[in-house]
Design a protein around this motif. Structure first.
Motif, PDB file in Angstrom:
ATOM      1  N   ARG A 279      24.488   6.520   9.441  1.00 48.35           N
ATOM      2  CA  ARG A 279      23.950   7.363  10.519  1.00 48.35           C
ATOM      3  C   ARG A 279      24.807   8.600  10.754  1.00 48.35           C
ATOM      4  NH1 ARG A 279      18.868   6.569  11.232  1.00 48.35           N
ATOM      5  NH2 ARG A 279      18.426   4.447  10.619  1.00 48.35           N
ATOM      6  N   CYS A 280      25.757   8.864   9.869  1.00 45.82           N
ATOM      7  CA  CYS A 280      26.625  10.036  10.046  1.00 45.82           C
ATOM      8  C   CYS A 280      25.795  11.308   9.825  1.00 45.82           C
ATOM      9  CB  CYS A 280      27.778   9.974   9.044  1.00 45.82           C
ATOM     10  SG  CYS A 280      28.790  11.470   9.041  1.00 45.82           S
ATOM     11  N   PRO A 281      25.823  12.259  10.781  1.00 47.30           N
ATOM     12  CA  PRO A 281      25.068  13.501  10.591  1.00 47.30           C
ATOM     13  C   PRO A 281      25.598  14.267   9.372  1.00 47.30           C
ATOM     14  CG  PRO A 281      25.906  13.305  12.855  1.00 47.30           C
ATOM     15  CD  PRO A 281      26.557  12.222  12.051  1.00 47.30           C
ATOM     16  N   ALA A 282      24.667  14.919   8.629  1.00 45.90           N
ATOM     17  CA  ALA A 282      25.053  15.623   7.404  1.00 45.90           C
ATOM     18  C   ALA A 282      26.158  16.643   7.671  1.00 45.90           C
ATOM     19  CB  ALA A 282      23.830  16.293   6.788  1.00 45.90           C
ATOM     20  N   ALA A 283      26.121  17.276   8.858  1.00 44.81           N
ATOM     21  CA  ALA A 283      27.093  18.328   9.163  1.00 44.81           C
ATOM     22  C   ALA A 283      28.527  17.783   9.223  1.00 44.81           C
ATOM     23  CB  ALA A 283      26.727  18.990  10.488  1.00 44.81           C
ATOM     24  N   LEU A 284      28.667  16.493   9.510  1.00 46.73           N
ATOM     25  CA  LEU A 284      30.011  15.905   9.634  1.00 46.73           C
ATOM     26  C   LEU A 284      30.515  15.330   8.313  1.00 46.73           C
ATOM     27  CD1 LEU A 284      30.096  13.916  12.999  1.00 46.73           C
ATOM     28  CD2 LEU A 284      31.359  15.985  12.385  1.00 46.73           C
ATOM     29  N   LEU A 285      29.600  15.183   7.338  1.00 43.12           N
ATOM     30  CA  LEU A 285      29.952  14.468   6.107  1.00 43.12           C
ATOM     31  C   LEU A 285      31.125  15.119   5.365  1.00 43.12           C
ATOM     32  CD1 LEU A 285      26.930  13.168   4.024  1.00 43.12           C
ATOM     33  CD2 LEU A 285      28.903  11.900   4.878  1.00 43.12           C
ATOM     34  N   ASP A 286      31.135  16.460   5.331  1.00 44.23           N
ATOM     35  CA  ASP A 286      32.200  17.149   4.607  1.00 44.23           C
ATOM     36  C   ASP A 286      33.572  16.794   5.174  1.00 44.23           C
ATOM     37  OD1 ASP A 286      30.582  18.337   2.776  1.00 44.23           O
ATOM     38  OD2 ASP A 286      30.376  20.228   3.893  1.00 44.23           O
ATOM     39  N   ASP A 287      33.616  16.535   6.483  1.00 43.08           N
ATOM     40  CA  ASP A 287      34.891  16.199   7.104  1.00 43.08           C
ATOM     41  C   ASP A 287      35.275  14.746   6.865  1.00 43.08           C
ATOM     42  OD1 ASP A 287      35.282  18.720   8.096  1.00 43.08           O
ATOM     43  OD2 ASP A 287      34.160  18.297   9.943  1.00 43.08           O
ATOM     44  N   VAL A 288      34.314  13.828   6.991  1.00 48.30           N
ATOM     45  CA  VAL A 288      34.668  12.408   6.948  1.00 48.30           C
ATOM     46  C   VAL A 288      34.600  11.822   5.535  1.00 48.30           C
ATOM     47  CG1 VAL A 288      33.868  12.071   9.317  1.00 48.30           C
ATOM     48  CG2 VAL A 288      32.345  11.526   7.422  1.00 48.30           C
ATOM     49  N   ALA A 289      33.901  12.509   4.620  1.00 46.27           N
ATOM     50  CA  ALA A 289      33.761  11.972   3.264  1.00 46.27           C
ATOM     51  C   ALA A 289      34.130  13.041   2.246  1.00 46.27           C
ATOM     52  CB  ALA A 289      32.335  11.472   3.035  1.00 46.27           C
TER      53      ALA A 289
ATOM     54  N   GLN B 168       0.848  -1.194   0.000  1.00 47.80           N
ATOM     55  CA  GLN B 168       0.000   0.000   0.000  1.00 47.80           C
ATOM     56  C   GLN B 168       0.882   1.242   0.000  1.00 47.80           C
ATOM     57  OE1 GLN B 168      -2.640   0.153   3.408  1.00 47.80           O
ATOM     58  NE2 GLN B 168      -2.735  -2.075   3.467  1.00 47.80           N
ATOM     59  N   ALA B 169       0.542   2.198  -0.868  1.00 49.48           N
ATOM     60  CA  ALA B 169       1.335   3.432  -0.961  1.00 49.48           C
ATOM     61  C   ALA B 169       1.402   4.125   0.402  1.00 49.48           C
ATOM     62  CB  ALA B 169       0.729   4.365  -2.004  1.00 49.48           C
ATOM     63  N   GLN B 170       0.289   4.081   1.140  1.00 47.74           N
ATOM     64  CA  GLN B 170       0.223   4.742   2.443  1.00 47.74           C
ATOM     65  C   GLN B 170       1.209   4.087   3.429  1.00 47.74           C
ATOM     66  OE1 GLN B 170      -3.386   3.846   4.477  1.00 47.74           O
ATOM     67  NE2 GLN B 170      -3.397   5.729   5.711  1.00 47.74           N
ATOM     68  N   ALA B 171       1.318   2.762   3.361  1.00 46.44           N
ATOM     69  CA  ALA B 171       2.226   2.058   4.262  1.00 46.44           C
ATOM     70  C   ALA B 171       3.678   2.383   3.923  1.00 46.44           C
ATOM     71  CB  ALA B 171       1.975   0.547   4.178  1.00 46.44           C
ATOM     72  N   LEU B 172       3.992   2.468   2.632  1.00 47.36           N
ATOM     73  CA  LEU B 172       5.361   2.802   2.235  1.00 47.36           C
ATOM     74  C   LEU B 172       5.706   4.228   2.642  1.00 47.36           C
ATOM     75  CD1 LEU B 172       5.825   1.169  -1.295  1.00 47.36           C
ATOM     76  CD2 LEU B 172       6.496   0.312   0.952  1.00 47.36           C
ATOM     77  N   ASP B 173       4.739   5.155   2.488  1.00 44.91           N
ATOM     78  CA  ASP B 173       4.990   6.540   2.892  1.00 44.91           C
ATOM     79  C   ASP B 173       5.315   6.621   4.379  1.00 44.91           C
ATOM     80  OD1 ASP B 173       4.751   7.650   0.439  1.00 44.91           O
ATOM     81  OD2 ASP B 173       2.658   8.282   0.654  1.00 44.91           O
ATOM     82  N   ALA B 174       4.668   5.744   5.167  1.00 42.78           N
ATOM     83  CA  ALA B 174       4.877   5.766   6.614  1.00 42.78           C
ATOM     84  C   ALA B 174       6.277   5.284   6.998  1.00 42.78           C
ATOM     85  CB  ALA B 174       3.826   4.903   7.312  1.00 42.78           C
ATOM     86  N   LEU B 175       6.997   4.683   6.052  1.00 42.52           N
ATOM     87  CA  LEU B 175       8.367   4.216   6.332  1.00 42.52           C
ATOM     88  C   LEU B 175       9.382   5.346   6.256  1.00 42.52           C
ATOM     89  CD1 LEU B 175       8.688   0.907   4.259  1.00 42.52           C
ATOM     90  CD2 LEU B 175       8.167   1.167   6.679  1.00 42.52           C
ATOM     91  N   ARG B 176       8.998   6.424   5.549  1.00 41.42           N
ATOM     92  CA  ARG B 176      10.004   7.439   5.223  1.00 41.42           C
ATOM     93  C   ARG B 176      10.590   8.113   6.453  1.00 41.42           C
ATOM     94  NH1 ARG B 176       6.522  10.288   0.723  1.00 41.42           N
ATOM     95  NH2 ARG B 176       7.435  12.128   1.695  1.00 41.42           N
ATOM     96  N   GLN B 177       9.716   8.515   7.390  1.00 42.30           N
ATOM     97  CA  GLN B 177      10.208   9.204   8.586  1.00 42.30           C
ATOM     98  C   GLN B 177      11.132   8.300   9.419  1.00 42.30           C
ATOM     99  OE1 GLN B 177       9.972  12.318   9.055  1.00 42.30           O
ATOM    100  NE2 GLN B 177      11.019  12.352  11.043  1.00 42.30           N
ATOM    101  N   PRO B 178      10.699   7.064   9.739  1.00 35.93           N
ATOM    102  CA  PRO B 178      11.603   6.179  10.494  1.00 35.93           C
ATOM    103  C   PRO B 178      12.935   5.926   9.775  1.00 35.93           C
ATOM    104  CG  PRO B 178       9.389   5.252  10.409  1.00 35.93           C
ATOM    105  CD  PRO B 178       9.370   6.461   9.543  1.00 35.93           C
ATOM    106  N   MET B 179      12.906   5.887   8.435  1.00 33.03           N
ATOM    107  CA  MET B 179      14.158   5.665   7.708  1.00 33.03           C
ATOM    108  C   MET B 179      15.140   6.801   7.964  1.00 33.03           C
ATOM    109  SD  MET B 179      12.694   4.090   4.139  1.00 33.03           S
ATOM    110  CE  MET B 179      14.204   3.942   3.214  1.00 33.03           C
ATOM    111  N   GLU B 180      14.635   8.012   8.212  1.00 34.53           N
ATOM    112  CA  GLU B 180      15.518   9.151   8.476  1.00 34.53           C
ATOM    113  C   GLU B 180      15.960   9.189   9.933  1.00 34.53           C
ATOM    114  OE1 GLU B 180      16.551  11.418   6.136  1.00 34.53           O
ATOM    115  OE2 GLU B 180      15.501  10.163   4.677  1.00 34.53           O
ATOM    116  N   THR B 181      14.996   8.950  10.846  1.00 42.82           N
ATOM    117  CA  THR B 181      15.271   9.198  12.265  1.00 42.82           C
ATOM    118  C   THR B 181      15.672   7.945  13.036  1.00 42.82           C
ATOM    119  OG1 THR B 181      12.957   8.852  12.857  1.00 42.82           O
ATOM    120  CG2 THR B 181      13.608  11.101  12.285  1.00 42.82           C
TER     121      THR B 181
END
Ligand code: ZN
Length: 298
Positions: free
Chosen positions: A223-233, A93-106
């Motif tokens: 899980r690397c925070p975006a702010a650190l990416l420039d330094d580590v990658a 279900q599209a609704q169920a997949l949409d509900a995955l997006r937030q947990p995938m980030e946090t």
């Protein structure tokens, strides 16, 4: 994973935990707490093998992300620190997949019900599989889809997955049908144990890198925070030039750009290299290109 029925997509996914490092004691405690709340600890069996969950595409949203009368954890929390495998992704279900997006980030999910409000952990490795088209055989030589031409059948099926969902998938691969000739090939030189050794070494590099930066033990590139990416990658000059031109040509979103850097960082870690090279970025970009094309076509 995109490929025809019988290509071995489910088998590949179910073997993923065998090359992942065992759960450390802290992770094992978290996994057992989720199982306990979900009422799955009755048989008292606990192992340090990472969870593997494969809910059917008919699963309700409550079964997938959690909820119901008791606000119980869903499949995404039962897959915490492990693998969540969604076979036949366009059929969910599209609704169920949409509900995955937030947990995938946090890495966690908030369940709200009239009398309950609970936050459950949900750091899972998402693996999804799909057939090339609704009939499943568009890529087979000589096969004519019910919707013609075959390209139209494929595009229509892939468009069932939303652009924002595709943007969160870092690696796409084609899994072609097995032929008799494939079965005659010699066995792969590396077994699961050898690959698991390389994965463990790459994980150890990541853990040490992020511990030195003050992040919790066991932090991964994902899980690397975006702010650190420039330094580590930080890519070398030729890698940066490639990334800039690809970002324009592929119209990468900011999220997509960061995700390419994280995959490239992991490829370099697997090579035991501190410096991100052009070869790592080229490989990371190659895993993404097909998704972005499909997302733009949709
Ligand atoms: Zn078809």
């Amino acid at each position: 994973m995109n490929g025809p029925p019988g290509a071995g997509k489910s088998m590949l996914a179910s073997r993923l935990p065998s090359i992942l490092p065992p759960l450390d004691p802290r992770e094992l405690l978290e996994v057992s707490m989720v199982l306990s709340v979900a009422g799955h600890l009755a048989d008292g069996e606990l192992t340090d093998r990472r969870p593997f969950r494969a809910p059917h595409h008919s699963a309700s949203m409550a079964a997938l992300v959690g909820g119901g009368l008791q606000a119980k954890p869903g499949e995404i929390s039962l897959a915490h620190h492990g693998v969540l495998f969604l076979d036949e992704l366009p059929e969910f279900q599209a609704q169920a997949l949409d509900a995955l997006r937030q947990p995938m980030e946090t890495g966690e999910v908030l369940i709200s019900r009239a009398n309950h409000r609970a936050v459950y952990p949900a750091k899972f490795q998402l693996v999804a599989a799909m057939n090339p088209c609704r009939c499943g055989k568009a890529t087979e030589p000589g096969y004519a889809c019910r919707t013609r031409p075959n390209e139209r059948c494929m595009a229509g099926y892939q468009a069932k997955i939303s652009g924002p969902m595709l943007d969160r998938i870092d690696i796409t691969i084609e899994v072609p049908a097995l032929t008799a000739a494939d079965l005659i090939l010699p066995a792969a030189p590396e077994g699961s144990a050898e690959v698991a050794g390389r994965v463990a070494a790459a994980r150890a590099r990541q853990s040490a890198r992020y511990a030195a930066l003050g992040l919790p033990g066991g932090t991964t590139n994902a899980r690397c925070p975006a702010a650190l990416l420039d330094d580590v990658a930080r890519p070398d000059a030729s890698g940066l030039a490639l990334l800039r031109s690809a970002a324009d040509a592929m119209r990468l979103t900011a999220r997509g750009y960061h995700r390419v850097l994280k995959v490239a960082r992991t490829l370099a870690d697997l090579d035991g290299e501190e410096q991100l090279g052009r070869i790592h970025l080229a490989e990371a970009l190659s895993y993404r290109s097909r998704i972005d094309q499909a997302a733009q076509a949709a």
